[in-house]
Motif scaffolding. Structure first.
Motif: not given
Length: 254
Positions: A174-186, A209-213, A252-254
């Motif tokens: 379930k989590v893997t299917r919806d990984l693109p919904q992750v947008t938060q800093p990681v 994931i869709s996170s930018h940071a 927080v990204s480099e």
């Protein structure tokens, strides 16, 4: 049912920055206690629940499902959300899976996501037989205590309960299917050598994931339970900097 020594949950009230900490499968809060206590000492509001069936017996865990684990962490998250301005999620192994699920479900209500050797899939071909095997035998050899540092134990169960493991695989799907919904800093911290969760799990996360940071830190001197291993201090330093950044809404990204 009695709780094993060291497996007790932790709750500490502090600032309006909240941190939810979650341990992994067959483990207990003991593997994450250093992180939770460090966060509390930093003045943040901390919740570290004990997942149902953990910190007791493997037989108890074998009667539980991922829905119960999710309900436990979701309740803790909602409490933190209601009392804090920012909530950061921190998870080890399957705890990382559960924290990722909360990030998928609650979106912008989650300020950041810290993942330590998170589990999203297992590469062991024998897992394909789990739906049948779980009816033939209740458990297999333990997967815990994968720690490079001599003499350190996480206190995981001596057996791996198969019904519970099968439920965990349903969570991962379930989590893997919806990984693109992750947008938060990681902040992703993963061990170069991990005998429990294959490093390809980190690649899977980063590719979907869709996170930018995103900050990726490779742990060179630890195995799976890195929070109790040689890189424990590095993890604390990275986590502290990450929480300070995201609670200030900085990149927080480099």
């Amino acid at each position: 049912m009695s709780i094993l020594p060291g497996a007790e949950p932790l709750s500490a009230d502090g600032s309006r920055t909240g941190v939810l900490v979650c341990h992994g499968f067959t483990g207990s809060p003991s593997s994450m206690r250093g992180i939770a206590e460090h966060c509390a000492q930093s003045g943040w509001t901390v919740r570290m629940p004990r997942l149902p069936g953990h910190g007791t017996t493997w037989q108890d865990l074998n009667q539980r499902t991922w829905h119960e684990w999710h309900a436990e962490v979701a309740a803790a998250f909602l409490e933190l959300r209601d009392r804090c301005d920012d909530v950061i999620l921190v998870g080890l192994s399957m705890g990382g899976s559960l924290m990722t699920l909360l990030a998928e479900e609650y979106g912008e209500q989650v300020a950041g996501l810290v993942l330590i050797n998170p589990a999203y899939r297992m590469t062991d071909w024998r897992l394909k037989a789990l739906p049948v095997l779980k009816h033939l035998t209740p458990s297999i050899a333990a997967i815990g205590d994968d720690i490079k540092k001599p003499g350190v134990r996480e206190g995981a169960y001596p057996r791996t309960p198969l019904r519970a493991l099968h439920s965990a695989t349903e969570l991962w799907a379930k989590v893997t299917r919806d990984l693109p919904q992750v947008t938060q800093p990681v902040l992703l911290l993963h061990s170069r050598v991990d005998h429990v969760v294959d490093p390809s799990n980190a690649e899977l996360l980063l590719s979907r994931i869709s996170s930018h940071a995103v900050r990726e830190v490779v742990l060179e001197n630890s195995f799976h339970v890195a929070t109790l291993d040689h890189d424990a201090d590095l993890i604390l330093n990275e986590l502290t900097a990450f929480i300070a950044h995201v609670s200030d809404r900085e990149d927080v990204s480099e």
